[in-house]
Scaffold this motif. Structure first.
Motif, PDB file in Angstrom:
ATOM      1  N   ASN A   6      -5.857  -6.314 -17.757  1.00  0.00           N
ATOM      2  CA  ASN A   6      -4.750  -7.194 -17.392  1.00  0.00           C
ATOM      3  C   ASN A   6      -4.552  -7.091 -15.865  1.00  0.00           C
ATOM      4  OD1 ASN A   6      -2.259  -8.211 -16.733  1.00  0.00           O
ATOM      5  ND2 ASN A   6      -1.213  -7.381 -18.531  1.00  0.00           N
ATOM      6  N   PRO A   7      -4.790  -8.188 -15.123  1.00  0.00           N
ATOM      7  CA  PRO A   7      -4.738  -8.110 -13.650  1.00  0.00           C
ATOM      8  C   PRO A   7      -3.379  -7.640 -13.128  1.00  0.00           C
ATOM      9  CG  PRO A   7      -5.555 -10.257 -14.362  1.00  0.00           C
ATOM     10  CD  PRO A   7      -5.089  -9.553 -15.595  1.00  0.00           C
ATOM     11  N   GLU A   8      -2.290  -8.040 -13.825  1.00  0.00           N
ATOM     12  CA  GLU A   8      -0.953  -7.618 -13.365  1.00  0.00           C
ATOM     13  C   GLU A   8      -0.801  -6.110 -13.556  1.00  0.00           C
ATOM     14  OE1 GLU A   8       0.721  -9.767 -11.780  1.00  0.00           O
ATOM     15  OE2 GLU A   8      -0.168 -11.639 -12.483  1.00  0.00           O
ATOM     16  N   GLU A   9      -1.400  -5.592 -14.636  1.00  0.00           N
ATOM     17  CA  GLU A   9      -1.298  -4.151 -14.885  1.00  0.00           C
ATOM     18  C   GLU A   9      -2.096  -3.364 -13.823  1.00  0.00           C
ATOM     19  OE1 GLU A   9      -2.763  -2.808 -18.701  1.00  0.00           O
ATOM     20  OE2 GLU A   9      -1.866  -0.827 -18.428  1.00  0.00           O
ATOM     21  N   LEU A  10      -3.197  -3.948 -13.364  1.00  0.00           N
ATOM     22  CA  LEU A  10      -3.952  -3.270 -12.294  1.00  0.00           C
ATOM     23  C   LEU A  10      -3.052  -3.108 -11.068  1.00  0.00           C
ATOM     24  CD1 LEU A  10      -7.515  -4.948 -12.429  1.00  0.00           C
ATOM     25  CD2 LEU A  10      -6.705  -2.886 -13.591  1.00  0.00           C
ATOM     26  N   VAL A  11      -2.337  -4.190 -10.725  1.00  0.00           N
ATOM     27  CA  VAL A  11      -1.469  -4.145  -9.539  1.00  0.00           C
ATOM     28  C   VAL A  11      -0.322  -3.154  -9.757  1.00  0.00           C
ATOM     29  CG1 VAL A  11       0.020  -5.487  -8.005  1.00  0.00           C
ATOM     30  CG2 VAL A  11      -2.048  -6.530  -8.939  1.00  0.00           C
ATOM     31  N   SER A  12       0.318  -3.249 -10.936  1.00  0.00           N
ATOM     32  CA  SER A  12       1.479  -2.355 -11.130  1.00  0.00           C
ATOM     33  C   SER A  12       1.028  -0.902 -11.200  1.00  0.00           C
ATOM     34  CB  SER A  12       2.306  -2.759 -12.344  1.00  0.00           C
ATOM     35  OG  SER A  12       1.529  -2.667 -13.498  1.00  0.00           O
ATOM     36  N   SER A  13      -0.193  -0.645 -11.714  1.00  0.00           N
ATOM     37  CA  SER A  13      -0.674   0.747 -11.742  1.00  0.00           C
ATOM     38  C   SER A  13      -0.858   1.267 -10.309  1.00  0.00           C
ATOM     39  CB  SER A  13      -1.964   0.870 -12.557  1.00  0.00           C
ATOM     40  OG  SER A  13      -3.055   0.284 -11.880  1.00  0.00           O
ATOM     41  N   VAL A  14      -1.322   0.393  -9.429  1.00  0.00           N
ATOM     42  CA  VAL A  14      -1.479   0.791  -8.012  1.00  0.00           C
ATOM     43  C   VAL A  14      -0.105   1.112  -7.418  1.00  0.00           C
ATOM     44  CG1 VAL A  14      -2.100  -0.032  -5.695  1.00  0.00           C
ATOM     45  CG2 VAL A  14      -3.620  -0.496  -7.624  1.00  0.00           C
ATOM     46  N   GLU A  15       0.857   0.230  -7.683  1.00  0.00           N
ATOM     47  CA  GLU A  15       2.196   0.436  -7.096  1.00  0.00           C
ATOM     48  C   GLU A  15       2.828   1.737  -7.600  1.00  0.00           C
ATOM     49  OE1 GLU A  15       3.263  -4.249  -6.287  1.00  0.00           O
ATOM     50  OE2 GLU A  15       3.798  -3.373  -8.214  1.00  0.00           O
ATOM     51  N   GLN A  16       2.671   1.975  -8.896  1.00  0.00           N
ATOM     52  CA  GLN A  16       3.237   3.220  -9.452  1.00  0.00           C
ATOM     53  C   GLN A  16       2.545   4.449  -8.869  1.00  0.00           C
ATOM     54  OE1 GLN A  16       3.455   3.314 -13.839  1.00  0.00           O
ATOM     55  NE2 GLN A  16       3.336   1.119 -13.718  1.00  0.00           N
ATOM     56  N   CYS A  17       1.232   4.352  -8.695  1.00  0.00           N
ATOM     57  CA  CYS A  17       0.498   5.503  -8.147  1.00  0.00           C
ATOM     58  C   CYS A  17       0.924   5.782  -6.700  1.00  0.00           C
ATOM     59  CB  CYS A  17      -1.017   5.262  -8.217  1.00  0.00           C
ATOM     60  SG  CYS A  17      -1.654   5.434  -9.883  1.00  0.00           S
ATOM     61  N   ILE A  18       1.128   4.708  -5.920  1.00  0.00           N
ATOM     62  CA  ILE A  18       1.571   4.905  -4.529  1.00  0.00           C
ATOM     63  C   ILE A  18       2.915   5.637  -4.539  1.00  0.00           C
ATOM     64  CG2 ILE A  18       2.392   3.728  -2.430  1.00  0.00           C
ATOM     65  CD1 ILE A  18       0.283   1.550  -2.965  1.00  0.00           C
ATOM     66  N   ASP A  19       3.847   5.125  -5.335  1.00  0.00           N
ATOM     67  CA  ASP A  19       5.183   5.732  -5.350  1.00  0.00           C
ATOM     68  C   ASP A  19       5.129   7.185  -5.832  1.00  0.00           C
ATOM     69  OD1 ASP A  19       6.284   3.450  -4.334  1.00  0.00           O
ATOM     70  OD2 ASP A  19       6.909   2.632  -6.266  1.00  0.00           O
ATOM     71  N   GLY A  20       4.314   7.435  -6.858  1.00  0.00           N
ATOM     72  CA  GLY A  20       4.216   8.798  -7.402  1.00  0.00           C
ATOM     73  C   GLY A  20       3.623   9.768  -6.392  1.00  0.00           C
ATOM     74  N   ALA A  21       2.588   9.344  -5.698  1.00  0.00           N
ATOM     75  CA  ALA A  21       1.933  10.250  -4.732  1.00  0.00           C
ATOM     76  C   ALA A  21       2.830  10.482  -3.519  1.00  0.00           C
ATOM     77  CB  ALA A  21       0.581   9.679  -4.308  1.00  0.00           C
ATOM     78  N   VAL A  22       3.530   9.420  -3.091  1.00  0.00           N
ATOM     79  CA  VAL A  22       4.411   9.572  -1.918  1.00  0.00           C
ATOM     80  C   VAL A  22       5.542  10.543  -2.252  1.00  0.00           C
ATOM     81  CG1 VAL A  22       6.022   8.373  -0.364  1.00  0.00           C
ATOM     82  CG2 VAL A  22       3.787   7.365  -0.875  1.00  0.00           C
ATOM     83  N   GLU A  23       6.046  10.464  -3.471  1.00  0.00           N
ATOM     84  CA  GLU A  23       7.104  11.396  -3.880  1.00  0.00           C
ATOM     85  C   GLU A  23       6.592  12.843  -3.794  1.00  0.00           C
ATOM     86  OE1 GLU A  23       8.843  10.335  -7.696  1.00  0.00           O
ATOM     87  OE2 GLU A  23       9.768  12.325  -7.760  1.00  0.00           O
ATOM     88  N   ALA A  24       5.389  13.076  -4.331  1.00  0.00           N
ATOM     89  CA  ALA A  24       4.811  14.436  -4.296  1.00  0.00           C
ATOM     90  C   ALA A  24       4.566  14.872  -2.846  1.00  0.00           C
ATOM     91  CB  ALA A  24       3.506  14.456  -5.089  1.00  0.00           C
ATOM     92  N   PHE A  25       4.163  13.938  -2.019  1.00  0.00           N
ATOM     93  CA  PHE A  25       3.873  14.195  -0.603  1.00  0.00           C
ATOM     94  C   PHE A  25       5.151  14.630   0.127  1.00  0.00           C
ATOM     95  CE2 PHE A  25       3.396  12.039   3.672  1.00  0.00           C
ATOM     96  CZ  PHE A  25       2.322  12.775   4.141  1.00  0.00           C
ATOM     97  N   GLU A  26       6.250  13.892  -0.138  1.00  0.00           N
ATOM     98  CA  GLU A  26       7.502  14.198   0.557  1.00  0.00           C
ATOM     99  C   GLU A  26       8.103  15.517   0.059  1.00  0.00           C
ATOM    100  OE1 GLU A  26       8.883  10.150   2.560  1.00  0.00           O
ATOM    101  OE2 GLU A  26       9.750  10.423   0.576  1.00  0.00           O
ATOM    102  N   LYS A  27       7.825  15.838  -1.199  1.00  0.00           N
ATOM    103  CA  LYS A  27       8.325  17.121  -1.724  1.00  0.00           C
ATOM    104  C   LYS A  27       7.700  18.296  -0.980  1.00  0.00           C
ATOM    105  CE  LYS A  27       9.901  16.162  -6.360  1.00  0.00           C
ATOM    106  NZ  LYS A  27       9.359  15.726  -7.637  1.00  0.00           N
ATOM    107  N   GLN A  28       6.544  18.046  -0.350  1.00  0.00           N
ATOM    108  CA  GLN A  28       5.893  19.111   0.422  1.00  0.00           C
ATOM    109  C   GLN A  28       6.426  19.166   1.854  1.00  0.00           C
ATOM    110  OE1 GLN A  28       1.539  19.021   0.101  1.00  0.00           O
ATOM    111  NE2 GLN A  28       1.753  17.920  -1.820  1.00  0.00           N
TER     112      GLN A  28
END
Ligand SMILES: Nc1ncnc2c1ncn2[C@@H]1O[C@H](COP(=O)(O)OP(=O)(O)O)[C@@H](O)[C@H]1O
Ligand SMILES: O=P(O)(O)OC[C@H](O)CO
Length: 515
Positions: A55-77
């Protein structure tokens, strides 16, 4: 993950890795170390035998969620998001998305690179005058694998796609193009680009000019008045890919883009001719850097663009593509319930001493390189009442290793040189047993890095080079060199040859099932 001790004045680069089975966003420091990561698996859609969609929309939303998740972990450091200088994209290649450029909405599910629904169409195309000459121009064989036949299938079978084409509003792209378009805000900015390592997988791009070839597009009977193709720009570019319109990295520029196999070559620092890598992901892809001119294979390999980092830094590769690698492991887990997770395959395979006479030709999508047999399908040979699940597990992992051996033999014939060592990465290379089997069968050492996120690293390098995080390849000398494991051959070449003969016999016998 535990925080990584950072270099003095660290800068960071993010990498979107949109693969066939999962999406990741990884933040690297300027030593090429992973600082934060977020990964999501998404739905695999199999509507009919041989069909495979996302599902092309799911590909995009998975990218957006991954960016937000990694940035959160990054800022926690204790880091801050404005230390992230740029973002790179790397992606599954050939997978085809079509959308309406007036609405920015996808018109169909993405047809995944493994999908064989265009098999009949491809058979007909093979009879069209000039079919044999295509490969010399675009580097790819006429098969269900490149994007061209997927787009033609959509035009022939999906009325909404045909209507959009007829009215001149159809947009077509590989996943890099779709992601760059959507992440920039779609119709708001209309970023419609692709890099040569992705565009070279469509069959529309000329390998010499790195631009679309009117004769190729005409051959597929596509009207360029009706379908404007994405502009081909360098793999590393400070402006062409725009910037993120949303997510926690809103405003950060996208400055690098590479097909995932090219990115893995870059992440392994295969910048110079003669270097090669093999990536064991969903499929398995061996890329051999042949220098600044394409080499057309006469032994079943593809010719492709390795990367285009501008004049003097533009390289081509010979490629051996295996359609089914980690996906065969997932098949044993998800479809047959053999084991609870992919990481346990080796444990199951180790319950037996050998394959017990079983050979598994994992031709779920036909066989790709170097055989190109469209009408083969997955076939198990040698089953007896003695056969245990462990034997089938072993035969499954051996299938990828045998095909890699066949590809290396072809590569030696095409290039006139043999590899001294094989650099590896990708999910399946986590298994020591698979890597040892590989080394045994090819008779050379297999060299596995400790940091296996080479695909994402390649995208980060492409993005970082564009904005001065690294100024040239030399500055990357120390990146990703620590903690490598070397697997050396442990069996006689004669024994390996005998096993390989048996595999080749099985390949021969698997032909014709889907004809
Ligand atoms: N330890 C392991 N042994 C065998 N296969 C594995 C192992 N770990 C992961 N895999 C396989 O690797 C694949 C995922 O690898 P990855 O490089 O993430 O692929 P992709 O980029 O195609 O999504 C899956 O198909 C999975 O079955
Ligand atoms: O998802 P992967 O890593 O197996 O790679 C997919 C390839 O790009 C298909 O050509």
């Amino acid at each position: 993950m535990s925080p990584v001790a950072q270099p003095v004045n660290p800068t960071f680069v993010g990498a979107i890795d949109q693969g066939t089975t999962s999406t990741r966003f990884i933040i690297f420091n300027n030593r090429g170390e992973v600082v934060a990561v977020h990964q999501i698996e998404f739905e695999q859609i199999y509507p009919n035998p041989g069909w495979h969609e996302h599902n092309p929309e799911e590909l995009v939303s998975s990218v957006e969620q991954c960016i937000d998740g990694a940035v959160e972990a990054f800022e926690k450091q204790g880091h801050s998001r404005d230390q992230i200088k740029a973002v790179g994209i790397t992606n599954q290649r050939e997978t085809t998305v079509v959308w309406d450029k007036t609405t920015g909405k996808a018109l169909h599910n993405a047809i995944v690179w493994t999908d064989t629904r265009s098999q009949d169409l491809v058979r007909k195309l093979k009879h069209r005058l000039g079919a044999k000459e295509l490969t010399e121009r675009c580097g790819l064989p006429l098969s269900t694998y490149p994007s061209a036949s997927k787009l033609l299938w959509l035009l022939e079978n999906v009325p909404e796609v045909k209507a959009a084409y007829d009215s001149g509003v159809l947009a077509f792209g590989t996943v890099d193009t779709w992601l760059a378009y959507k992440l920039n805000g779609a119709t708001a900015r209309e970023i419609y680009v692709s890099d040569p390592s992705n565009a070279s997988r469509t069959m529309f791009m000329n390998l010499q000019t790195l631009d679309y070839d009117d004769e190729l597009v005409d051959w597929f009977r596509l009207d360029r008045e009706k379908i404007k193709l994405p502009k081909i720009v360098r793999s590393s570019d400070p402006e062409a890919y725009g910037s993120l319109a949303s997510t926690s990295l809103k405003g950060i520029k996208i400055t690098g883009c590479l097909g995932d196999q090219s990115a893995a070559l870059v992440g392994q620092k295969g910048f110079t001719p003669g270097q090669a890598k093999n990536t064991y992901g969903t499929g398995c892809f061996l890329l051999y850097n042949v220098g600044d001119k394409p080499v057309i294979s006469t032994h079943g390999l593809l010719s492709t663009v390795a990367f285009d980092f501008g004049p003097g830094k533009r390289m081509y590769a010979l490629e051996g593509s295996i359609a089914v690698a980690g996906s065969s492991v997932k098949f044993l887990v998800d479809n047959l319930g053999f084991i609870e997770s992919s990481s346990k395959l080796s444990t199951l395979a180790e319950t037996v001493e050998d394959n017990g006479g079983v050979t598994f030709v994992t031709a779920f999508s036909g066989l790709f390189a170097p055989y190109w047999i469209d009408d083969a399908r997955g076939t198990l040979f040698g089953i007896t009442a003695y056969t245990q699940r462990g034997h089938i597990a072993r035969a499954t992992l051996e299938a990828t290793c045998f095909q890699t051996k066949a590809i290396l033999d072809s590569m030696a014939k095409d290039s006139g040189k043999s590899l001294a060592e094989l650099a590896v990465d990708g999910g399946m290379c986590n298994s020591d047993l698979i890597m040892q089997t590989q080394s045994d069968l090819i008779g050379i050492p297999v060299n596995r890095p400790a940091m296996r996120e080479t695909t994402a690293l390649g995208a980060a390098i492409a993005a970082g080079l564009a904005v001065g995080v690294w100024s040239d390849f030399k500055e990357l000398d120390d990146v990703n060199i620590d903690g490598r494991t070397l697997f050396k051959p442990q069996i006689d070449a004669a024994v390996a040859d005998k096993r390989f003969e048996r595999w080749e016999k099985a390949v021969e016998m698997s032909k014709g099932w889907a004809s």
